[in-house]
Design an enzyme around this catalytic site. Structure first.
Site, PDB file in Angstrom:
ATOM      1  N   LYS A 245      -4.212   3.811 -12.076  1.00 41.35           N
ATOM      2  CA  LYS A 245      -3.027   3.995 -12.914  1.00 41.35           C
ATOM      3  C   LYS A 245      -3.297   3.991 -14.419  1.00 41.35           C
ATOM      4  O   LYS A 245      -2.699   4.765 -15.155  1.00 41.35           O
ATOM      5  CB  LYS A 245      -1.988   2.922 -12.562  1.00 41.35           C
ATOM      6  CG  LYS A 245      -1.268   3.230 -11.256  1.00 41.35           C
ATOM      7  CD  LYS A 245      -0.331   2.141 -10.822  1.00 41.35           C
ATOM      8  CE  LYS A 245      -1.013   1.011 -10.126  1.00 41.35           C
ATOM      9  NZ  LYS A 245      -1.786   1.342  -8.934  1.00 41.35           N
TER      10      LYS A 245
ATOM     11  N   GLN B 195      -6.257   0.383  -7.363  1.00 42.06           N
ATOM     12  CA  GLN B 195      -5.457  -0.186  -8.455  1.00 42.06           C
ATOM     13  C   GLN B 195      -5.915   0.374  -9.805  1.00 42.06           C
ATOM     14  O   GLN B 195      -5.154   0.367 -10.769  1.00 42.06           O
ATOM     15  CB  GLN B 195      -5.559  -1.703  -8.428  1.00 42.06           C
ATOM     16  CG  GLN B 195      -4.733  -2.407  -9.480  1.00 42.06           C
ATOM     17  CD  GLN B 195      -4.596  -3.888  -9.215  1.00 42.06           C
ATOM     18  OE1 GLN B 195      -3.841  -4.308  -8.341  1.00 42.06           O
ATOM     19  NE2 GLN B 195      -5.341  -4.693  -9.942  1.00 42.06           N
TER      20      GLN B 195
ATOM     21  N   GLU C 292      -6.854  16.370 -36.235  1.00 45.32           N
ATOM     22  CA  GLU C 292      -8.155  15.805 -35.848  1.00 45.32           C
ATOM     23  C   GLU C 292      -8.000  14.802 -34.713  1.00 45.32           C
ATOM     24  O   GLU C 292      -8.817  14.738 -33.790  1.00 45.32           O
ATOM     25  CB  GLU C 292      -8.808  15.125 -37.053  1.00 45.32           C
ATOM     26  CG  GLU C 292      -9.202  16.095 -38.166  1.00 45.32           C
ATOM     27  CD  GLU C 292      -9.514  15.336 -39.451  1.00 45.32           C
ATOM     28  OE1 GLU C 292     -10.493  14.578 -39.475  1.00 45.32           O
ATOM     29  OE2 GLU C 292      -8.776  15.492 -40.430  1.00 45.32           O
TER      30      GLU C 292
ATOM     31  N   SER D  31      -6.243  10.215 -48.865  1.00 44.64           N
ATOM     32  CA  SER D  31      -7.459   9.408 -48.825  1.00 44.64           C
ATOM     33  C   SER D  31      -7.239   8.174 -49.687  1.00 44.64           C
ATOM     34  O   SER D  31      -6.558   8.230 -50.706  1.00 44.64           O
ATOM     35  CB  SER D  31      -8.629  10.230 -49.358  1.00 44.64           C
ATOM     36  OG  SER D  31      -9.630   9.379 -49.879  1.00 44.64           O
TER      37      SER D  31
ATOM     38  N   TYR E  54      -6.536   1.881   2.237  1.00 40.71           N
ATOM     39  CA  TYR E  54      -6.372   1.305   0.898  1.00 40.71           C
ATOM     40  C   TYR E  54      -7.560   0.412   0.556  1.00 40.71           C
ATOM     41  O   TYR E  54      -8.042  -0.366   1.370  1.00 40.71           O
ATOM     42  CB  TYR E  54      -5.075   0.473   0.810  1.00 40.71           C
ATOM     43  CG  TYR E  54      -4.894  -0.117  -0.584  1.00 40.71           C
ATOM     44  CD1 TYR E  54      -4.295   0.612  -1.600  1.00 40.71           C
ATOM     45  CD2 TYR E  54      -5.378  -1.396  -0.888  1.00 40.71           C
ATOM     46  CE1 TYR E  54      -4.172   0.099  -2.891  1.00 40.71           C
ATOM     47  CE2 TYR E  54      -5.252  -1.916  -2.172  1.00 40.71           C
ATOM     48  CZ  TYR E  54      -4.652  -1.167  -3.162  1.00 40.71           C
ATOM     49  OH  TYR E  54      -4.545  -1.681  -4.437  1.00 40.71           O
TER      50      TYR E  54
ATOM     51  N   ASN F  42      -5.457  15.380 -45.858  1.00 41.20           N
ATOM     52  CA  ASN F  42      -6.273  15.549 -44.645  1.00 41.20           C
ATOM     53  C   ASN F  42      -5.438  15.909 -43.418  1.00 41.20           C
ATOM     54  O   ASN F  42      -4.357  15.353 -43.231  1.00 41.20           O
ATOM     55  CB  ASN F  42      -7.027  14.246 -44.354  1.00 41.20           C
ATOM     56  CG  ASN F  42      -8.020  13.913 -45.450  1.00 41.20           C
ATOM     57  OD1 ASN F  42      -8.600  14.801 -46.061  1.00 41.20           O
ATOM     58  ND2 ASN F  42      -8.200  12.628 -45.703  1.00 41.20           N
TER      59      ASN F  42
ATOM     60  N   ASN G 204       0.820  -1.216   0.000  1.00 44.05           N
ATOM     61  CA  ASN G 204       0.000   0.000   0.000  1.00 44.05           C
ATOM     62  C   ASN G 204       0.855   1.269   0.000  1.00 44.05           C
ATOM     63  O   ASN G 204       0.584   2.206  -0.751  1.00 44.05           O
ATOM     64  CB  ASN G 204      -0.956  -0.007   1.198  1.00 44.05           C
ATOM     65  CG  ASN G 204      -1.911  -1.193   1.145  1.00 44.05           C
ATOM     66  OD1 ASN G 204      -1.983  -1.883   0.130  1.00 44.05           O
ATOM     67  ND2 ASN G 204      -2.627  -1.430   2.229  1.00 44.05           N
TER      68      ASN G 204
ATOM     69  N   THR H  63     -15.343  36.573 -33.699  1.00 42.20           N
ATOM     70  CA  THR H  63     -16.202  36.203 -32.580  1.00 42.20           C
ATOM     71  C   THR H  63     -17.383  35.487 -33.233  1.00 42.20           C
ATOM     72  O   THR H  63     -17.778  35.824 -34.356  1.00 42.20           O
ATOM     73  CB  THR H  63     -16.696  37.429 -31.778  1.00 42.20           C
ATOM     74  OG1 THR H  63     -17.507  38.232 -32.643  1.00 42.20           O
ATOM     75  CG2 THR H  63     -15.556  38.276 -31.240  1.00 42.20           C
ATOM     76  N   HIS H  64     -17.886  34.481 -32.577  1.00 42.27           N
ATOM     77  CA  HIS H  64     -18.961  33.651 -33.139  1.00 42.27           C
ATOM     78  C   HIS H  64     -18.547  33.031 -34.473  1.00 42.27           C
ATOM     79  O   HIS H  64     -19.393  32.711 -35.300  1.00 42.27           O
ATOM     80  CB  HIS H  64     -20.262  34.451 -33.328  1.00 42.27           C
ATOM     81  CG  HIS H  64     -20.648  35.258 -32.128  1.00 42.27           C
ATOM     82  ND1 HIS H  64     -21.447  34.775 -31.122  1.00 42.27           N
ATOM     83  CD2 HIS H  64     -20.299  36.519 -31.753  1.00 42.27           C
ATOM     84  CE1 HIS H  64     -21.602  35.701 -30.185  1.00 42.27           C
ATOM     85  NE2 HIS H  64     -20.903  36.774 -30.534  1.00 42.27           N
TER      86      HIS H  64
ATOM     87  N   LYS I 280      -7.057  14.369 -52.073  1.00 43.75           N
ATOM     88  CA  LYS I 280      -7.210  14.785 -50.678  1.00 43.75           C
ATOM     89  C   LYS I 280      -5.904  14.875 -49.904  1.00 43.75           C
ATOM     90  O   LYS I 280      -4.996  14.077 -50.095  1.00 43.75           O
ATOM     91  CB  LYS I 280      -8.109  13.772 -49.950  1.00 43.75           C
ATOM     92  CG  LYS I 280      -9.564  13.827 -50.394  1.00 43.75           C
ATOM     93  CD  LYS I 280     -10.330  14.909 -49.670  1.00 43.75           C
ATOM     94  CE  LYS I 280     -10.695  14.398 -48.307  1.00 43.75           C
ATOM     95  NZ  LYS I 280     -11.509  15.361 -47.591  1.00 43.75           N
TER      96      LYS I 280
HETATM   97  N1  ARG Z   1      -1.342  -3.486  -7.451  1.00 48.49           N
HETATM   98  C1  ARG Z   1      -1.833  -2.781  -6.317  1.00 48.49           C
HETATM   99  C2  ARG Z   1      -2.293  -1.367  -6.740  1.00 48.49           C
HETATM  100  O1  ARG Z   1      -1.946  -0.943  -7.768  1.00 48.49           O
HETATM  101  C3  ARG Z   1      -0.768  -2.682  -5.286  1.00 48.49           C
HETATM  102  C4  ARG Z   1      -1.286  -2.529  -3.897  1.00 48.49           C
HETATM  103  C5  ARG Z   1      -1.964  -3.769  -3.470  1.00 48.49           C
HETATM  104  N2  ARG Z   1      -2.299  -3.768  -2.077  1.00 48.49           N
HETATM  105  C6  ARG Z   1      -3.181  -4.637  -1.585  1.00 48.49           C
HETATM  106  N3  ARG Z   1      -3.401  -4.550  -0.312  1.00 48.49           N
HETATM  107  N4  ARG Z   1      -3.821  -5.502  -2.302  1.00 48.49           N
HETATM  108  O2  ARG Z   1      -3.005  -0.707  -6.021  1.00 48.49           O
END
Ligand code: ARG
Length: 496
Positions: free
Chosen positions: A358, A355, A323, A310, A350, A318, A143, A188-189, A316
């Site tokens: 990320k 998890q 975009e 294209s 925690y 593009n 954690n 503007t607009h 074309k």
């Molecule tokens: N892979 C977990 C995460 O990204 C790590 C921490 C896990 N801790 C636990 N008590 N299961 O959060």
């Protein structure tokens, strides 16, 4: 158990069964026999599909450098505090070096049975150095470990993104300098409103990205605090020194509350928010590049290197990448909303929900980084079509207000001046001309109140030159603004 001599050999010889362990899957892997590192109170492993469901390794393996650094700092601190022997700490650090070398070289065997990068590295370490590896996790939990790794990574990436923002800003400044006298219609607009210098328009984006730079550094600052030593949630009874690990890892400070240390993801929100705002700015700029590169505008021509063709229409060209930047802004907004939603109902401390922090954050970082590179390249290589911009600025009767102002300055009631100029616009429109294309006779046919000097007032460059208020579009004001922008580049480079 591996005695210390063997452990030492293993560090030097490497783990001979890495490849076979991967090939055979975690189930046959010694010494754990496929059981996770938390195997003690379990009689069975999670169902295979659920193992994959619970794993974060495919996402968090990019944190390996931070994980290795965090573990080395933790081991050194444990030894300094007498919690483990210095020989054990040496073995751990040497083992971590070997593992880092293998990951770097692409020959580290990530095991599908490993839940996350922390488990992968700890397992490999224990295989390499035996008991010493098993002592590494003393006074630590995943954690505080994952929070530490993620903060170190966030700091690194915020710096890299800030650098890319600086690059984009200096490209904008260069483009503004190279096109200092080019006049374009201001809108503007999305209706023609008043002429502006193209440099002025570009610098508006410069200042957006300058604020993004500041937001990015603020995100780095909020990540810059060490959670390490919070352990699972409540701290530990081992005599650890949190300040030592914080210092060794380059953190500015220690998070004062262990519960907060393992639960807080504000630093990621700050980073993803900074990415989202920057993406929004790039998206607006790209929308303009898309418009400007259309046949209707023709203000810029994007380089072939930043355009695509294209498959069916041979003619074309593009603005795909512009975009895509606009489109990818949607997913980064999604990353921010996703993270906010993950966090909103979580009790302390925690929870495995964390998890999920990320993947979106990494996506936001990667996306902004790629988009900044694309936009910077597009700006640096595009051709500016100054005559088309000027031509556009001469349409739309944009000198009308200035002419009315001049008449009013000469003593005509503004209402009357407004009406006279309105009639002049009508005459020009009927003749199919811009105001600048009218001859003196044509102007005086509308009213004897106009004189020859008024033709000069109608010149579009003269209209631009009249906007002399601070921050206005007159060339002298834009030159001052450019000087400020150049100075801010220098100052901000020093803040990196
Ligand atoms: N892979 C977990 C995460 O990204 C790590 C921490 C896990 N801790 C636990 N008590 N299961 O959060």
């Amino acid at each position: 158990m591996v005695d210390s001599d063997n452990a030492q050999d293993n560090v030097q010889d490497g783990v001979q069964d890495d490849a076979s362990a991967t090939a055979q899957g975690g189930a046959s892997r010694s010494p754990s026999d496929g059981m996770p590192l938390w195997k003690g109170r379990f009689e069975d492993t999670p169902d295979g599909a659920l193992q994959a469901f619970g794993a974060s390794l495919p996402v968090d393996r990019r944190l390996w450098r931070q994980d290795v650094a965090g573990s080395a700092a933790h081991a050194r601190m444990l030894a300094a505090q007498g919690v483990i022997s210095s020989q054990d700490a040496d073995r751990i650090v040497e083992g971590l070096d070997v593992i880092a070398g293998r990951i770097e070289a692409g020959i580290f065997a990530f095991d599908v049975a490993d839940e996350d990068i922390h488990m992968s590295i700890e397992r490999a370490l224990t295989e390499l150095v035996g008991d010493a590896g098993g002592r590494l996790h003393t006074a630590r939990s995943r954690n505080d470990q994952v929070a530490t790794d993620t903060r170190l990574y966030a700091k690194q990436e915020a710096t890299a993104l800030a650098q890319r923002l600086l690059d984009a800003r200096s490209t904008l400044v260069g483009l503004a300098q190279d096109n200092a006298t080019v006049v374009m219609p201001g809108y503007t607009h999305l209706q023609k409103a008043q002429p502006v210098l193209f440099a002025h328009h570009l610098l508006a984006y410069y200042w957006m990205l300058a604020r993004d730079f500041t937001r990015m550094l603020a995100a780095r600052e909020s990540a810059d605090a060490s959670p390490l030593g919070a352990a699972a949630l409540a701290g530990t009874g081992h005599p650890i020194d949190r300040r030592q690990t914080a210092r060794a890892l380059g953190f500015a400070r220690v998070i004062p509350n262990s519960l907060d240390a393992v639960s807080d993801r504000d630093f990621l929100l700050d980073l993803v928010y900074a990415c989202t705002v920057a993406m929004t700015h790039l998206s607006r700029l790209c929308e303009e590049l898309i418009l400007w590169s259309s046949d209707e505008f023709g203000f810029v021509t994007l380089s072939d290197r930043y355009s695509t063709g294209s498959s069916i229409m041979p003619q074309k060209k593009n603005p795909d990448f512009a975009e895509l930047v606009r489109g990818k802004t949607g997913r980064v907004v999604g990353d921010l909303v996703g993270l906010l939603t993950v966090l909103k109902g979580l009790p302390l401390a925690y929870n495995k929900d964390l998890q999920e922090d990320k993947e979106g954050a990494f996506d936001a970082i990667d996306t902004l980084s790629a988009c900044l590179a694309a936009v910077t390249g597009m700006l640096a290589t595009m051709q500016v079509n100054a005559p088309a911009m000027l031509g556009g600025a001469q349409g739309g009767f944009m000198a009308a207000t200035d002419l009315a102002d001049i008449l009013a300055e000469r003593g005509l009631p503004f209402r009357e001046a407004h009406e006279l100029v309105g009639r002049l616009v009508l005459a020009a429109e009927k003749a199919g001309k811009t105001l600048q294309q009218l001859s003196l006779d044509e102007v005086r046919a509308v009213s004897q109140a106009f004189d020859e000097a008024d033709l000069e007032v109608l010149r579009i460059e003269a209209v631009v030159a009249r906007r002399t208020s601070e921050g206005g579009t007159a060339p002298a004001q834009v030159a001052d603004q450019l000087a400020l922008a150049v100075q801010a580049l220098v100052d901000d480079a020093a803040r990196l």
